[in-house]
Write a protein that holds these residues in place. Structure first.
Motif, PDB file in Angstrom:
ATOM      1  N   ASN A 123      33.905  25.632 -46.613  1.00 36.17           N
ATOM      2  CA  ASN A 123      34.405  26.552 -47.630  1.00 36.17           C
ATOM      3  C   ASN A 123      34.902  25.845 -48.883  1.00 36.17           C
ATOM      4  OD1 ASN A 123      34.402  29.371 -46.337  1.00 36.17           O
ATOM      5  ND2 ASN A 123      35.200  28.050 -44.730  1.00 36.17           N
ATOM      6  N   SER A 151      37.294  23.893 -49.291  1.00 40.45           N
ATOM      7  CA  SER A 151      38.752  23.988 -49.345  1.00 40.45           C
ATOM      8  C   SER A 151      39.340  22.584 -49.357  1.00 40.45           C
ATOM      9  CB  SER A 151      39.263  24.786 -48.141  1.00 40.45           C
ATOM     10  OG  SER A 151      38.699  26.073 -48.120  1.00 40.45           O
ATOM     11  N   LYS A 163      40.387  28.808 -45.236  1.00 38.08           N
ATOM     12  CA  LYS A 163      39.243  29.274 -46.035  1.00 38.08           C
ATOM     13  C   LYS A 163      39.646  29.588 -47.463  1.00 38.08           C
ATOM     14  CE  LYS A 163      36.711  31.231 -42.153  1.00 38.08           C
ATOM     15  NZ  LYS A 163      36.282  32.476 -41.496  1.00 38.08           N
ATOM     16  N   ALA A 164      40.860  30.116 -47.639  1.00 36.30           N
ATOM     17  CA  ALA A 164      41.339  30.464 -48.979  1.00 36.30           C
ATOM     18  C   ALA A 164      41.850  29.243 -49.747  1.00 36.30           C
ATOM     19  CB  ALA A 164      42.448  31.504 -48.881  1.00 36.30           C
ATOM     20  N   ASN A 217      46.341  33.712 -38.345  1.00 38.90           N
ATOM     21  CA  ASN A 217      45.645  33.733 -39.631  1.00 38.90           C
ATOM     22  C   ASN A 217      45.438  32.349 -40.240  1.00 38.90           C
ATOM     23  OD1 ASN A 217      48.309  33.262 -40.305  1.00 38.90           O
ATOM     24  ND2 ASN A 217      48.266  34.579 -42.094  1.00 38.90           N
ATOM     25  N   CYS A 266      37.547  28.305 -35.781  1.00 32.98           N
ATOM     26  CA  CYS A 266      37.251  29.269 -36.845  1.00 32.98           C
ATOM     27  C   CYS A 266      35.746  29.505 -36.872  1.00 32.98           C
ATOM     28  CB  CYS A 266      37.725  28.744 -38.196  1.00 32.98           C
ATOM     29  SG  CYS A 266      39.468  28.312 -38.259  1.00 32.98           S
ATOM     30  N   THR A 272      35.860  23.764 -41.067  1.00 37.39           N
ATOM     31  CA  THR A 272      35.946  25.024 -41.810  1.00 37.39           C
ATOM     32  C   THR A 272      36.318  24.754 -43.263  1.00 37.39           C
ATOM     33  OG1 THR A 272      36.579  26.208 -39.799  1.00 37.39           O
ATOM     34  CG2 THR A 272      37.111  27.265 -41.889  1.00 37.39           C
ATOM     35  N   CYS A 278      42.966  30.308 -39.936  1.00 38.89           N
ATOM     36  CA  CYS A 278      41.596  30.144 -40.445  1.00 38.89           C
ATOM     37  C   CYS A 278      41.460  30.760 -41.840  1.00 38.89           C
ATOM     38  CB  CYS A 278      40.598  30.784 -39.478  1.00 38.89           C
ATOM     39  SG  CYS A 278      40.485  29.931 -37.900  1.00 38.89           S
ATOM     40  N   THR A 279      42.059  31.913 -42.027  1.00 46.70           N
ATOM     41  CA  THR A 279      42.021  32.577 -43.334  1.00 46.70           C
ATOM     42  C   THR A 279      42.722  31.729 -44.390  1.00 46.70           C
ATOM     43  OG1 THR A 279      42.092  34.691 -42.182  1.00 46.70           O
ATOM     44  CG2 THR A 279      42.562  34.723 -44.534  1.00 46.70           C
ATOM     45  N   ILE A 280      43.821  31.108 -44.014  1.00 48.60           N
ATOM     46  CA  ILE A 280      44.566  30.255 -44.935  1.00 48.60           C
ATOM     47  C   ILE A 280      43.717  29.050 -45.343  1.00 48.60           C
ATOM     48  CG2 ILE A 280      46.575  28.730 -45.127  1.00 48.60           C
ATOM     49  CD1 ILE A 280      48.031  30.715 -43.228  1.00 48.60           C
TER      50      ILE A 280
END
Length: 131
Positions: free
Chosen positions: A81, A83, A38-39, A32, A69, A77, A34-36
Protein backbone atom coordinates in the motif's frame (compact mmCIF):
# COMPACT_ATOMS: atom_id res chain seq x y z
CA UNK A 1 -20.38 -7.15 62.23
CA UNK A 2 -22.79 -8.76 59.75
CA UNK A 3 -23.24 -5.43 58.00
CA UNK A 4 -19.46 -5.15 57.43
CA UNK A 5 -19.29 -8.67 55.96
CA UNK A 6 -22.23 -8.00 53.62
CA UNK A 7 -20.70 -4.72 52.50
CA UNK A 8 -17.32 -6.36 51.87
CA UNK A 9 -18.93 -9.11 49.80
CA UNK A 10 -20.92 -6.56 47.81
CA UNK A 11 -17.82 -4.48 47.09
CA UNK A 12 -15.80 -7.56 46.10
CA UNK A 13 -18.56 -8.76 43.77
CA UNK A 14 -18.95 -5.34 42.18
CA UNK A 15 -15.20 -5.01 41.63
CA UNK A 16 -15.05 -8.47 39.99
CA UNK A 17 -17.90 -7.60 37.66
CA UNK A 18 -16.30 -4.27 36.77
CA UNK A 19 -12.86 -5.82 36.26
CA UNK A 20 -14.35 -8.50 33.99
CA UNK A 21 -15.96 -5.86 31.80
CA UNK A 22 -12.88 -3.65 31.74
CA UNK A 23 -10.64 -6.42 30.40
CA UNK A 24 -10.95 -6.39 26.65
CA UNK A 25 -9.59 -9.08 24.38
CA UNK A 26 -6.28 -8.41 22.60
CA UNK A 27 -8.01 -9.20 19.31
CA UNK A 28 -10.42 -6.32 19.91
CA UNK A 29 -7.49 -4.01 20.64
CA UNK A 30 -5.74 -4.95 17.38
CA UNK A 31 -8.90 -5.08 15.27
CA UNK A 32 -8.21 -2.07 13.05
CA UNK A 33 -4.41 -2.22 12.89
CA UNK A 34 -4.49 -3.31 9.23
CA UNK A 35 -6.58 -0.26 8.33
CA UNK A 36 -4.13 1.98 10.16
CA UNK A 37 -1.17 0.50 8.27
CA UNK A 38 -2.95 0.76 4.90
CA UNK A 39 -3.83 4.40 5.59
CA UNK A 40 -0.17 5.10 6.49
CA UNK A 41 -1.22 6.78 9.75
CA UNK A 42 2.02 6.69 11.72
CA UNK A 43 0.62 8.63 14.68
CA UNK A 44 -2.36 6.33 15.09
CA UNK A 45 -0.15 3.24 14.74
CA UNK A 46 2.16 4.59 17.42
CA UNK A 47 -0.84 5.22 19.72
CA UNK A 48 -2.18 1.72 19.04
CA UNK A 49 1.19 0.14 19.84
CA UNK A 50 1.48 2.15 23.07
CA UNK A 51 -2.06 1.23 24.10
CA UNK A 52 -1.44 -2.48 23.52
CA UNK A 53 1.84 -2.27 25.41
CA UNK A 54 0.28 -0.51 28.41
CA UNK A 55 -2.91 -2.62 28.49
CA UNK A 56 -1.48 -6.04 27.68
CA UNK A 57 2.28 -5.61 28.21
CA UNK A 58 2.94 -6.70 24.62
CA UNK A 59 5.39 -5.18 22.16
CA UNK A 60 5.09 -5.32 18.38
CA UNK A 61 7.34 -8.38 18.18
CA UNK A 62 4.93 -10.27 20.46
CA UNK A 63 1.85 -9.92 18.24
CA UNK A 64 3.37 -9.26 14.78
CA UNK A 65 3.19 -12.88 13.62
CA UNK A 66 -0.39 -13.25 14.85
CA UNK A 67 -1.74 -10.36 12.76
CA UNK A 68 -2.63 -11.00 9.14
CA UNK A 69 -3.97 -8.41 6.73
CA UNK A 70 -5.52 -10.27 3.82
CA UNK A 71 -2.95 -13.04 4.22
CA UNK A 72 0.03 -10.68 4.46
CA UNK A 73 2.05 -9.55 7.45
CA UNK A 74 1.94 -5.93 8.58
CA UNK A 75 5.21 -4.95 6.87
CA UNK A 76 4.16 -6.67 3.64
CA UNK A 77 0.83 -4.84 3.81
CA UNK A 78 2.69 -1.56 4.23
CA UNK A 79 4.79 -2.33 1.14
CA UNK A 80 1.75 -3.25 -0.96
CA UNK A 81 0.00 0.00 0.00
CA UNK A 82 3.06 2.28 -0.25
CA UNK A 83 2.68 3.05 3.45
CA UNK A 84 6.23 4.24 3.94
CA UNK A 85 5.82 5.87 7.36
CA UNK A 86 4.06 2.97 9.07
CA UNK A 87 6.34 0.44 7.38
CA UNK A 88 9.53 2.13 8.53
CA UNK A 89 8.12 2.59 12.04
CA UNK A 90 7.44 -1.14 12.33
CA UNK A 91 10.91 -1.94 11.01
CA UNK A 92 12.44 0.29 13.68
CA UNK A 93 10.37 -1.37 16.42
CA UNK A 94 11.06 -4.98 15.41
CA UNK A 95 14.21 -6.85 16.49
CA UNK A 96 16.73 -7.47 13.70
CA UNK A 97 16.50 -11.23 14.14
CA UNK A 98 12.74 -11.19 13.61
CA UNK A 99 13.14 -9.10 10.46
CA UNK A 100 15.57 -11.68 9.03
CA UNK A 101 13.35 -14.64 9.96
CA UNK A 102 11.05 -16.30 7.42
CA UNK A 103 7.36 -15.56 7.78
CA UNK A 104 4.45 -18.00 7.60
CA UNK A 105 5.03 -18.78 3.91
CA UNK A 106 8.72 -19.56 4.52
CA UNK A 107 10.02 -16.40 2.83
CA UNK A 108 11.68 -13.45 4.47
CA UNK A 109 10.26 -10.00 3.86
CA UNK A 110 13.20 -9.13 1.56
CA UNK A 111 12.79 -12.26 -0.59
CA UNK A 112 9.05 -11.70 -0.79
CA UNK A 113 9.54 -8.04 -1.77
CA UNK A 114 11.98 -8.87 -4.57
CA UNK A 115 9.69 -11.61 -5.91
CA UNK A 116 6.76 -9.18 -5.99
CA UNK A 117 8.63 -6.33 -7.68
CA UNK A 118 8.85 -4.22 -4.53
CA UNK A 119 12.64 -4.30 -4.20
CA UNK A 120 12.93 -0.57 -4.81
CA UNK A 121 10.41 0.38 -2.13
CA UNK A 122 11.61 2.87 0.51
CA UNK A 123 10.48 0.31 3.09
CA UNK A 124 12.90 -2.24 1.63
CA UNK A 125 15.66 0.38 1.82
CA UNK A 126 14.85 0.94 5.51
CA UNK A 127 14.78 -2.82 6.03
CA UNK A 128 18.20 -3.27 4.39
CA UNK A 129 19.61 -0.46 6.54
CA UNK A 130 18.23 -2.06 9.70
CA UNK A 131 19.42 -5.58 8.92
Amino acid sequence: MLKIVKTSIAIATASLIYAGNAQADINDALQNICTIVKADDKGELRRKMRRVQSDYNLKLKDYYTGVSCGGNSLIRTAMLNNSEETGTLMIKKMPRGDLKAPEKDGKTVLVWASENGLGTSPIVTALNDRI
